[in-house]
Design a protein around this motif. Structure first.
Motif, PDB file in Angstrom:
ATOM      1  N   VAL A 382       0.862  -1.256   0.088  1.00  0.00           N
ATOM      2  CA  VAL A 382       0.219   0.186   0.125  1.00  0.00           C
ATOM      3  C   VAL A 382       0.821   1.214   0.169  1.00  0.00           C
ATOM      4  CG1 VAL A 382      -1.777   1.161   1.651  1.00  0.00           C
ATOM      5  CG2 VAL A 382      -1.762  -1.153   1.212  1.00  0.00           C
ATOM      6  N   LYS A 383       1.982   1.170   0.504  1.00  0.00           N
ATOM      7  CA  LYS A 383       2.741   2.396   0.665  1.00  0.00           C
ATOM      8  C   LYS A 383       3.446   2.566  -0.758  1.00  0.00           C
ATOM      9  CE  LYS A 383       3.569   2.115   5.797  1.00  0.00           C
ATOM     10  NZ  LYS A 383       4.632   1.477   6.542  1.00  0.00           N
ATOM     11  N   SER A 384       3.847   1.366  -1.232  1.00  0.00           N
ATOM     12  CA  SER A 384       4.289   2.223  -2.265  1.00  0.00           C
ATOM     13  C   SER A 384       3.348   2.618  -3.430  1.00  0.00           C
ATOM     14  CB  SER A 384       5.066   0.902  -2.797  1.00  0.00           C
ATOM     15  OG  SER A 384       6.295   0.445  -2.494  1.00  0.00           O
ATOM     16  N   THR A 385       2.059   2.224  -2.969  1.00  0.00           N
ATOM     17  CA  THR A 385       1.218   2.409  -4.278  1.00  0.00           C
ATOM     18  C   THR A 385       0.825   3.519  -4.361  1.00  0.00           C
ATOM     19  OG1 THR A 385      -0.169  -0.403  -4.327  1.00  0.00           O
ATOM     20  CG2 THR A 385      -1.315   1.614  -5.131  1.00  0.00           C
ATOM     21  N   VAL A 386       0.727   3.979  -3.229  1.00  0.00           N
ATOM     22  CA  VAL A 386       0.338   5.546  -2.537  1.00  0.00           C
ATOM     23  C   VAL A 386       0.986   6.348  -3.348  1.00  0.00           C
ATOM     24  CG1 VAL A 386      -0.466   7.458  -0.921  1.00  0.00           C
ATOM     25  CG2 VAL A 386      -0.795   4.958  -0.474  1.00  0.00           C
ATOM     26  N   VAL A 387       2.807   6.066  -2.746  1.00  0.00           N
ATOM     27  CA  VAL A 387       3.731   7.283  -3.413  1.00  0.00           C
ATOM     28  C   VAL A 387       3.505   7.385  -5.000  1.00  0.00           C
ATOM     29  CG1 VAL A 387       6.520   7.303  -3.386  1.00  0.00           C
ATOM     30  CG2 VAL A 387       4.698   6.231  -1.167  1.00  0.00           C
ATOM     31  N   THR A 388       3.206   5.676  -5.286  1.00  0.00           N
ATOM     32  CA  THR A 388       3.356   6.288  -7.122  1.00  0.00           C
ATOM     33  C   THR A 388       2.197   6.959  -7.640  1.00  0.00           C
ATOM     34  OG1 THR A 388       4.720   3.867  -7.225  1.00  0.00           O
ATOM     35  CG2 THR A 388       2.671   4.691  -8.398  1.00  0.00           C
ATOM     36  N   GLY A 389       0.995   6.199  -6.246  1.00  0.00           N
ATOM     37  CA  GLY A 389      -0.494   7.380  -7.352  1.00  0.00           C
ATOM     38  C   GLY A 389       0.281   8.743  -7.216  1.00  0.00           C
ATOM     39  N   LEU A 390       0.591   9.295  -5.995  1.00  0.00           N
ATOM     40  CA  LEU A 390       1.394  11.080  -5.388  1.00  0.00           C
ATOM     41  C   LEU A 390       1.899  11.085  -7.073  1.00  0.00           C
ATOM     42  CD1 LEU A 390       1.669  11.124  -1.207  1.00  0.00           C
ATOM     43  CD2 LEU A 390      -0.820  11.564  -2.601  1.00  0.00           C
ATOM     44  N   VAL A 391       3.017  10.478  -7.072  1.00  0.00           N
ATOM     45  CA  VAL A 391       3.770  11.086  -7.742  1.00  0.00           C
ATOM     46  C   VAL A 391       3.078  11.233  -9.805  1.00  0.00           C
ATOM     47  CG1 VAL A 391       5.702  10.538  -9.231  1.00  0.00           C
ATOM     48  CG2 VAL A 391       6.189  10.470  -6.832  1.00  0.00           C
ATOM     49  N   ALA A 392       2.556  10.246  -9.734  1.00  0.00           N
ATOM     50  CA  ALA A 392       1.422   9.894 -11.006  1.00  0.00           C
ATOM     51  C   ALA A 392       0.079  10.952 -10.812  1.00  0.00           C
ATOM     52  CB  ALA A 392       1.432   8.954 -11.036  1.00  0.00           C
ATOM     53  N   ALA A 393      -0.135  11.536 -10.084  1.00  0.00           N
ATOM     54  CA  ALA A 393      -0.673  12.412  -9.788  1.00  0.00           C
ATOM     55  C   ALA A 393      -0.489  13.540 -10.183  1.00  0.00           C
ATOM     56  CB  ALA A 393      -1.532  12.523  -8.681  1.00  0.00           C
ATOM     57  N   ALA A 394       0.519  14.263  -9.443  1.00  0.00           N
ATOM     58  CA  ALA A 394       1.308  15.562  -9.515  1.00  0.00           C
ATOM     59  C   ALA A 394       1.594  15.614 -11.235  1.00  0.00           C
ATOM     60  CB  ALA A 394       2.722  15.333  -8.300  1.00  0.00           C
ATOM     61  N   LEU A 395       2.487  14.969 -11.742  1.00  0.00           N
ATOM     62  CA  LEU A 395       3.122  14.886 -13.179  1.00  0.00           C
ATOM     63  C   LEU A 395       1.544  15.246 -13.806  1.00  0.00           C
ATOM     64  CD1 LEU A 395       5.712  12.049 -13.725  1.00  0.00           C
ATOM     65  CD2 LEU A 395       5.916  14.182 -13.312  1.00  0.00           C
ATOM     66  N   ALA A 396       0.073  13.800 -13.238  1.00  0.00           N
ATOM     67  CA  ALA A 396      -0.706  14.198 -14.777  1.00  0.00           C
ATOM     68  C   ALA A 396      -1.236  15.757 -14.557  1.00  0.00           C
ATOM     69  CB  ALA A 396      -1.454  13.142 -14.081  1.00  0.00           C
ATOM     70  N   PHE A 397      -1.256  16.024 -12.950  1.00  0.00           N
ATOM     71  CA  PHE A 397      -1.725  17.337 -13.007  1.00  0.00           C
ATOM     72  C   PHE A 397      -1.765  18.518 -13.480  1.00  0.00           C
ATOM     73  CE2 PHE A 397      -2.993  21.066 -10.111  1.00  0.00           C
ATOM     74  CZ  PHE A 397      -4.234  21.524  -9.771  1.00  0.00           C
ATOM     75  N   PHE A 398       0.643  18.811 -13.155  1.00  0.00           N
ATOM     76  CA  PHE A 398       0.411  20.480 -14.005  1.00  0.00           C
ATOM     77  C   PHE A 398       1.560  19.746 -14.893  1.00  0.00           C
ATOM     78  CE2 PHE A 398       0.939  20.357  -8.957  1.00  0.00           C
ATOM     79  CZ  PHE A 398       0.645  21.579  -8.731  1.00  0.00           C
ATOM     80  N   MET A 399       1.909  18.701 -16.076  1.00  0.00           N
ATOM     81  CA  MET A 399       2.413  18.622 -16.704  1.00  0.00           C
ATOM     82  C   MET A 399       1.815  18.623 -17.793  1.00  0.00           C
ATOM     83  SD  MET A 399       6.131  17.479 -15.743  1.00  0.00           S
ATOM     84  CE  MET A 399       6.865  17.542 -17.045  1.00  0.00           C
ATOM     85  N   ASP A 400       2.259  18.343 -19.278  1.00  0.00           N
ATOM     86  CA  ASP A 400       1.602  17.353 -20.705  1.00  0.00           C
ATOM     87  C   ASP A 400       2.874  17.043 -21.150  1.00  0.00           C
ATOM     88  OD1 ASP A 400       0.749  16.779 -22.870  1.00  0.00           O
ATOM     89  OD2 ASP A 400       1.308  18.768 -23.757  1.00  0.00           O
ATOM     90  N   VAL A 401       2.966  15.967 -20.094  1.00  0.00           N
ATOM     91  CA  VAL A 401       4.324  14.773 -20.925  1.00  0.00           C
ATOM     92  C   VAL A 401       4.351  13.611 -22.035  1.00  0.00           C
ATOM     93  CG1 VAL A 401       4.031  14.312 -18.124  1.00  0.00           C
ATOM     94  CG2 VAL A 401       2.726  13.174 -19.525  1.00  0.00           C
ATOM     95  N   SER A 402       3.142  14.585 -22.815  1.00  0.00           N
ATOM     96  CA  SER A 402       3.225  14.075 -24.592  1.00  0.00           C
ATOM     97  C   SER A 402       4.830  14.361 -25.199  1.00  0.00           C
ATOM     98  CB  SER A 402       2.774  14.633 -25.164  1.00  0.00           C
ATOM     99  OG  SER A 402       2.812  15.871 -25.465  1.00  0.00           O
ATOM    100  N   GLN A 403       4.900  15.302 -24.535  1.00  0.00           N
ATOM    101  CA  GLN A 403       6.632  15.372 -25.202  1.00  0.00           C
ATOM    102  C   GLN A 403       8.065  14.746 -24.375  1.00  0.00           C
ATOM    103  OE1 GLN A 403       4.610  17.611 -23.763  1.00  0.00           O
ATOM    104  NE2 GLN A 403       6.537  18.423 -21.733  1.00  0.00           N
ATOM    105  N   LEU A 404       7.783  13.825 -23.515  1.00  0.00           N
ATOM    106  CA  LEU A 404       8.227  12.853 -22.504  1.00  0.00           C
ATOM    107  C   LEU A 404       8.186  11.286 -23.254  1.00  0.00           C
ATOM    108  CD1 LEU A 404       8.406  14.661 -19.225  1.00  0.00           C
ATOM    109  CD2 LEU A 404       9.910  14.852 -20.913  1.00  0.00           C
ATOM    110  N   ALA A 405       6.994  11.685 -24.054  1.00  0.00           N
ATOM    111  CA  ALA A 405       6.085  10.138 -24.414  1.00  0.00           C
ATOM    112  C   ALA A 405       8.091   9.230 -24.380  1.00  0.00           C
ATOM    113  CB  ALA A 405       5.658   9.915 -25.670  1.00  0.00           C
TER     114      ALA A 405
END
Length: 628
Positions: A382-405
């Motif tokens: 669960v702890k690893s899952t929460v950390v993963t979710g927080l990082v992915a949510a932050a990236l999805a919220f602030f960044m358009d990561v299409s250029q990093l595809a």
């Protein structure tokens, strides 16, 4: 004793230098992850074994078939393949199957979380394993954010535009900056994180439902599109330029692009520790997932390029535009629903492996033990899952990561390449024993001298009692003579020679693929480099084909599972394909990936090398053969 002390003093500096880099090559035992942890820490919670073949298929198909199928078919058809688009997907599927077969055997032998990271740690050492694990963390993080970012425009298209979305879910512009945040993307990541924290069986059930909706949408495209095709006469195939407007080379180039549509099946291998019967279910789950995906891709391709000429396909909305051109504008709603469910299933399946990879790296001591904790209620990290979710949510919220595809593909292709190399090592030079540390070697050497005298006494006693029968002919021995190559490769030097052959063959693969992809070189230089690289690869293939595989491979890891066919040919072809795709990603992608890898090297040097379980636990240095 005096000579030994002198030797150690003379070579102390050299040994100290070599030992300082020994952490890069130290390898863990086959069964040092789960079994040893269970015996030492029996009170700790373990992952729940709940998954069967249908669950694995849901994970594999859900992670593989994303919304890319709703866009990729148009891009590949217009720019590369034309009406030969189904063949491009077929060739790409066959190329992906080469890596899948290697994954299948390795997952059976070493059924533990971490997939390619775990295989590399056993076969190639800690340094390579860390780089693979670190690269996969980047892939999963950016991949999840990119998928989440695609949900908002598809949902907006379904309900009539972005303006129809609730204000708290629509795009928002941060004043004074160029940043456009996506609240819906972050919300979807949080929802997926919560689902994954509930348990592997529950999350897989949700994955099965969402993936089933996606498959139903694709079946609608195939069935209704097939009806329209027969009704309209398949106008896309009645072209004067033929079936290969870009030639065979264009079809192959299209398959290289379509290959990235198959890179989700490694999510199946990452759940190996949670499978009830990994030796049976993992190979079947991987094979079934890849077969279903390849079949769906090909049938959708046949329909799309048959309904509309390839040059008239809309590259952004190829499927819905093809239906609209045939008078079925309402079909766009069903197709958009399929695209949204495809994104959700891809987000769920792509996020699933990352917490398990973090758990495996934390369990090995390369990351803080915080990541290795498993919940007593849901039996997932669960702890690893929460950390993963927080990082992915932050990236999805602030960044358009299409250029990093492009960075997403690096981790998967590196994992595929290392898995194929590990396949060769497992078959020809399995690391059956891990060297003892110098502090433990001297007492064993002293004891071995005593045992050698006893063995000599026993042999002399047996020879005195040995009676040779005169009627046995020595001209036709019971054991036939080996090939000439076996006189040079024997048990004393086999690991060194075969290891060098595999290393030089990998060097040849790099030279060959680099020269093939570097079109800016002079033709003479390219041909020369291709000749040198091809010679190294071909020589390695011939050498490995002529020698026998190591008998120790039957005792290395779990036996009785799937066996990869056509070794060494199949892994070598897989290495060639994946290496070519890696080099073709472009310099910009590699510059960005190099920054991430450099950060990983710093973390490992200052933390992982000192906290690794192989350094802290002396038991990991004992020969694994004694534990088999």
């Amino acid at each position: 004793m005096g000579f030994a002390g002198s030797s150690s003093s003379n070579h102390g500096g050299q040994e100290g230098l070599s030992s300082s880099w020994r952490f890069l090559t130290r390898r863990k035992k086959v069964n040092s992850l789960v079994e040893d942890n269970n015996s030492k820490n029996s009170h700790e919670v373990q992952l729940a074994k709940e998954l069967t073949i249908p669950h694995l298929m849901a994970i594999g198909v859900g992670a593989t078939i994303g919304a890319g199928v709703y866009v990729l078919v148009g891009t590949v058809a217009r720019e590369h393949a034309g009406p030969a688009l189904p063949l491009s997907f077929l060739v790409a599927g066959l190329a992906a199957a080469l890596s899948a077969l290697c994954y299948a055997e390795l997952a059976c032998r070493f059924p533990s979380a971490g997939s390619a990271y775990h295989y590399a740690y056993i076969c190639l050492g800690e340094g390579v394993a860390w780089l693979i694990g670190w690269s996969l963390l980047l892939e999963y993080g950016i991949g999840g954010a990119a998928v989440a970012r695609g949900i908002t425009p598809n949902l907006a298209a379904l309900i009539g535009g972005v303006d129809n979305l609730p204000a708290f879910l629509s795009y928002q512009h941060i004043p004074g900056t160029d940043i456009v945040v996506d609240p819906l993307a972050a919300t979807m990541v949080f929802i997926v994180t919560w689902i994954l924290c509930t348990g592997i069986k529950e999350s897989t059930m949700v994955q099965s439902i969402v993936t089933s909706v996606n498959i139903c949408a694709l079946m609608f495209v195939i069935v209704v599109g097939g009806y329209l095709g027969f009704k309209s006469g398949w106008v896309g195939y009645e072209l004067s330029i033929g079936y290969f407007p870009f030639g065979i080379d264009g079809m192959i180039a299209g398959s290289a692009t379509a290959f990235f549509a198959y890179i989700g099946f490694d999510a199946v291998a990452s759940t190996a520790e949670e499978v009830k019967n990994p030796q049976r279910d993992l190979p079947l789950g991987i094979a079934a997932s890849l077969s279903v995906c390849c079949g769906l891709y090909m049938m959708v391709s046949i329909v799309v390029v048959g309904l509309v000429p390839y040059y008239a396909i809309n590259p952004n909305t190829p499927i819905s535009s093809a239906f609209a051109d045939n008078g079925l504008q309402w079909a766009a709603y069903i197709i958009n629903v399929g695209a949204i469910t495809a994104l959700c299933s891809s987000l769920l399946g792509g996020t699933l492996p990352q917490p398990r990879l973090l758990m495996a790296m934390g369990r090995d001591g390369l990351l803080p033990p915080f990541f290795s904790d498993i919940s007593k209620h849901s039996y997932v990290p669960v702890k690893s899952t929460v950390v993963t979710g927080l990082v992915a949510a932050a990236l999805a919220f602030f960044m358009d990561v299409s250029q990093l595809a492009g960075m997403v593909s690096v981790g998967t292709l590196l994992a595929f390449t290392i898995s194929a190399i590990s396949m060769l090592i497992v078959r020809y030079i399995p690391p059956f024993e891990v060297p003892l540390p110098p502090s433990l070697q001297e007492p064993i050497d002293a004891e071995s001298n005593v045992w050698s005298h006893l063995e000599t006494f026993k042999k002399d006693a047996k020879n005195k009692c040995l009676v040779v029968q005169e009627d046995i002919s020595v001209d036709y021995p019971l054991i036939p003579k080996s090939l000439a190559i076996d006189t040079f490769v024997h048990i004393g030097n086999r690991k060194q020679i075969v290891g060098c052959v595999i290393a030089f063959m990998c060097l040849g693969v790099f030279i060959l693929t680099f020269a093939a992809a570097s079109t800016y070189f002079l033709s003479s230089v390219r041909f020369t480099l291709c000749g040198v690289g091809g010679t190294l690869v071909l020589s390695g293939l011939v050498f490995l084909t002529c020698i026998d595989q190591d008998d120790a491979t039957h005792k290395f890891g779990n036996s009785g599972g799937f066996t990869c066919p056509l070794v060494p040919l199949l892994p070598i072809i897989s290495i060639l394909i994946n290496s070519y795709l890696l080099i073709s990603l472009g310099g910009g992608t590699w510059v960005r990936v190099s920054v991430w890898l450099a950060l990983g090297v710093i973390i490992h040097v200052f933390y992982g090398r000192n906290h690794s379980s192989l350094k802290l636990d002396d038991a990991n240095y004992t020969p694994s053969s004694s534990l088999a």
